[in-house]
Write a protein that holds these residues in place. Structure first.
Motif, PDB file in Angstrom:
ATOM      1  N   MET A   1       0.844  -1.174   0.000  1.00 31.08           N
ATOM      2  CA  MET A   1       0.000   0.000   0.000  1.00 31.08           C
ATOM      3  C   MET A   1       0.887   1.234   0.000  1.00 31.08           C
ATOM      4  N   MET A   2       0.580   2.182  -0.866  1.00 30.73           N
ATOM      5  CA  MET A   2       1.314   3.443  -0.925  1.00 30.73           C
ATOM      6  C   MET A   2       0.821   4.376   0.185  1.00 30.73           C
ATOM      7  N   LEU A   3       1.738   5.111   0.772  1.00 31.74           N
ATOM      8  CA  LEU A   3       1.385   6.088   1.804  1.00 31.74           C
ATOM      9  C   LEU A   3       1.360   7.483   1.188  1.00 31.74           C
ATOM     10  N   ASN A   4       0.498   8.339   1.705  1.00 33.94           N
ATOM     11  CA  ASN A   4       0.331   9.664   1.110  1.00 33.94           C
ATOM     12  C   ASN A   4       1.305  10.701   1.658  1.00 33.94           C
ATOM     13  N   ILE A   5       2.580  10.339   1.688  1.00 31.97           N
ATOM     14  CA  ILE A   5       3.626  11.283   2.088  1.00 31.97           C
ATOM     15  C   ILE A   5       4.617  11.530   0.948  1.00 31.97           C
ATOM     16  N   VAL A   6       4.350  10.954  -0.223  1.00 36.24           N
ATOM     17  CA  VAL A   6       5.229  11.141  -1.378  1.00 36.24           C
ATOM     18  C   VAL A   6       5.242  12.615  -1.763  1.00 36.24           C
ATOM     19  N   GLY A   7       6.431  13.141  -2.029  1.00 40.56           N
ATOM     20  CA  GLY A   7       6.595  14.549  -2.373  1.00 40.56           C
ATOM     21  C   GLY A   7       6.908  15.423  -1.174  1.00 40.56           C
ATOM     22  N   SER A   8       6.680  14.905   0.022  1.00 41.30           N
ATOM     23  CA  SER A   8       7.004  15.649   1.242  1.00 41.30           C
ATOM     24  C   SER A   8       8.516  15.752   1.386  1.00 41.30           C
ATOM     25  N   VAL A   9       8.965  16.826   2.014  1.00 39.10           N
ATOM     26  CA  VAL A   9      10.391  17.061   2.248  1.00 39.10           C
ATOM     27  C   VAL A   9      10.683  16.843   3.731  1.00 39.10           C
ATOM     28  N   VAL A  10      11.789  16.167   4.040  1.00 36.49           N
ATOM     29  CA  VAL A  10      12.198  15.956   5.424  1.00 36.49           C
ATOM     30  C   VAL A  10      12.678  17.294   5.974  1.00 36.49           C
ATOM     31  N   SER A  11      11.947  17.822   6.953  1.00 36.65           N
ATOM     32  CA  SER A  11      12.333  19.111   7.527  1.00 36.65           C
ATOM     33  C   SER A  11      13.236  18.938   8.748  1.00 36.65           C
ATOM     34  N   SER A  12      13.092  17.810   9.459  1.00 34.91           N
ATOM     35  CA  SER A  12      13.988  17.555  10.587  1.00 34.91           C
ATOM     36  C   SER A  12      14.031  16.062  10.902  1.00 34.91           C
ATOM     37  N   VAL A  13      15.135  15.670  11.508  1.00 35.20           N
ATOM     38  CA  VAL A  13      15.325  14.300  11.987  1.00 35.20           C
ATOM     39  C   VAL A  13      15.758  14.408  13.439  1.00 35.20           C
ATOM     40  N   ALA A  68      10.384  10.091  -2.503  1.00 35.57           N
ATOM     41  CA  ALA A  68      10.004   9.667  -3.850  1.00 35.57           C
ATOM     42  C   ALA A  68       8.988   8.532  -3.823  1.00 35.57           C
ATOM     43  N   GLU A  69       9.070   7.692  -2.809  1.00 33.61           N
ATOM     44  CA  GLU A  69       8.150   6.564  -2.680  1.00 33.61           C
ATOM     45  C   GLU A  69       8.048   6.177  -1.211  1.00 33.61           C
ATOM     46  N   ALA A  70       6.851   5.813  -0.783  1.00 29.84           N
ATOM     47  CA  ALA A  70       6.622   5.348   0.587  1.00 29.84           C
ATOM     48  C   ALA A  70       5.549   4.278   0.529  1.00 29.84           C
ATOM     49  N   CYS A  71       5.919   3.051   0.869  1.00 30.92           N
ATOM     50  CA  CYS A  71       4.942   1.968   0.775  1.00 30.92           C
ATOM     51  C   CYS A  71       5.106   0.990   1.926  1.00 30.92           C
ATOM     52  N   LEU A  80       8.932   0.790   3.542  1.00 33.26           N
ATOM     53  CA  LEU A  80      10.027   1.216   2.676  1.00 33.26           C
ATOM     54  C   LEU A  80       9.787   2.663   2.276  1.00 33.26           C
ATOM     55  N   ILE A  81      10.777   3.511   2.553  1.00 33.40           N
ATOM     56  CA  ILE A  81      10.728   4.902   2.119  1.00 33.40           C
ATOM     57  C   ILE A  81      11.954   5.154   1.255  1.00 33.40           C
ATOM     58  N   GLN A  82      11.718   5.580   0.024  1.00 32.94           N
ATOM     59  CA  GLN A  82      12.803   5.929  -0.885  1.00 32.94           C
ATOM     60  C   GLN A  82      12.776   7.444  -1.091  1.00 32.94           C
ATOM     61  N   PHE A  83      13.956   8.025  -1.113  1.00 35.45           N
ATOM     62  CA  PHE A  83      14.099   9.465  -1.230  1.00 35.45           C
ATOM     63  C   PHE A  83      14.624   9.836  -2.606  1.00 35.45           C
ATOM     64  N   ASN A  85      17.035  11.529  -3.503  1.00 33.78           N
ATOM     65  CA  ASN A  85      18.487  11.557  -3.655  1.00 33.78           C
ATOM     66  C   ASN A  85      19.086  10.150  -3.724  1.00 33.78           C
ATOM     67  N   GLY A  86      18.232   9.113  -3.727  1.00 27.91           N
ATOM     68  CA  GLY A  86      18.709   7.734  -3.806  1.00 27.91           C
ATOM     69  C   GLY A  86      18.830   7.027  -2.472  1.00 27.91           C
ATOM     70  N   SER A  87      18.699   7.751  -1.375  1.00 31.79           N
ATOM     71  CA  SER A  87      18.731   7.119  -0.051  1.00 31.79           C
ATOM     72  C   SER A  87      17.433   6.365   0.174  1.00 31.79           C
ATOM     73  N   ARG A  88      17.479   5.418   1.122  1.00 34.26           N
ATOM     74  CA  ARG A  88      16.239   4.721   1.473  1.00 34.26           C
ATOM     75  C   ARG A  88      16.302   4.190   2.892  1.00 34.26           C
ATOM     76  N   ILE A  89      15.115   4.030   3.463  1.00 38.78           N
ATOM     77  CA  ILE A  89      14.946   3.441   4.790  1.00 38.78           C
ATOM     78  C   ILE A  89      14.034   2.228   4.632  1.00 38.78           C
TER      79      ILE A  89
END
Length: 127
Positions: A1-13, A68-71, A80-83, A85-89
């Motif tokens: 299932m895709m999550l509706n956070i695609v396109g969001s920018v990481v503002s803080s960690v 770029a992708e969150a599923c 799985l979250i792909q960013f 810039n090519g990074s992923r979690i």
């Protein structure tokens, strides 16, 4: 299932008892167990969300980067979250704990179920 956070920018960690990514439009991603992080250069490490391990690495690689992708794999409960810039979690499910939770800006929630699987809640409706 895709999550509706695609396109969001990481503002803080941040993190103390979990790793938390705050996103530009108000969404929050929380990781409370072991997870894998792969940087844009391809280096992969396993980090522990419970003790905030690896925060400097995550801050350096993810702050200001778009998702770029969150599923979610609904059967296994993996996230799985792909960013862009090519990074992923990658966060696998945990046998005993809720490994991760995503609260979207619309207040919908996705959470890992201990032992596998995921649960989803729609945003609350206004009366």
């Amino acid at each position: 299932m895709m999550l509706n956070i695609v396109g969001s920018v990481v503002s803080s960690v941040s993190g103390e008892h979990m790793v938390e990514l705050r996103l530009s439009e108000g969404s929050i991603v929380q990781v409370e167990t072991l997870f894998k992080f792969r940087s844009r250069s391809g280096g992969a490490v396993t980090l522990d969300g419970q003790n905030g391990e690896g925060l400097p690495t995550l801050i350096r690689h993810l702050t200001g980067v778009s998702i770029a992708e969150a599923c979610v794999d609904e059967e296994s409960g993996a996230l799985l979250i792909q960013f862009d810039n090519g990074s992923r979690i990658f966060v696998p499910s945990d046998p005993d704990y809720e490994a991760w939770m995503v609260t979207a800006a619309d207040r919908s929630i996705a959470v890992a179920i201990p032992g596998g699987g995921a649960a989803f809640w729609d945003p609350p409706t206004e009366l």
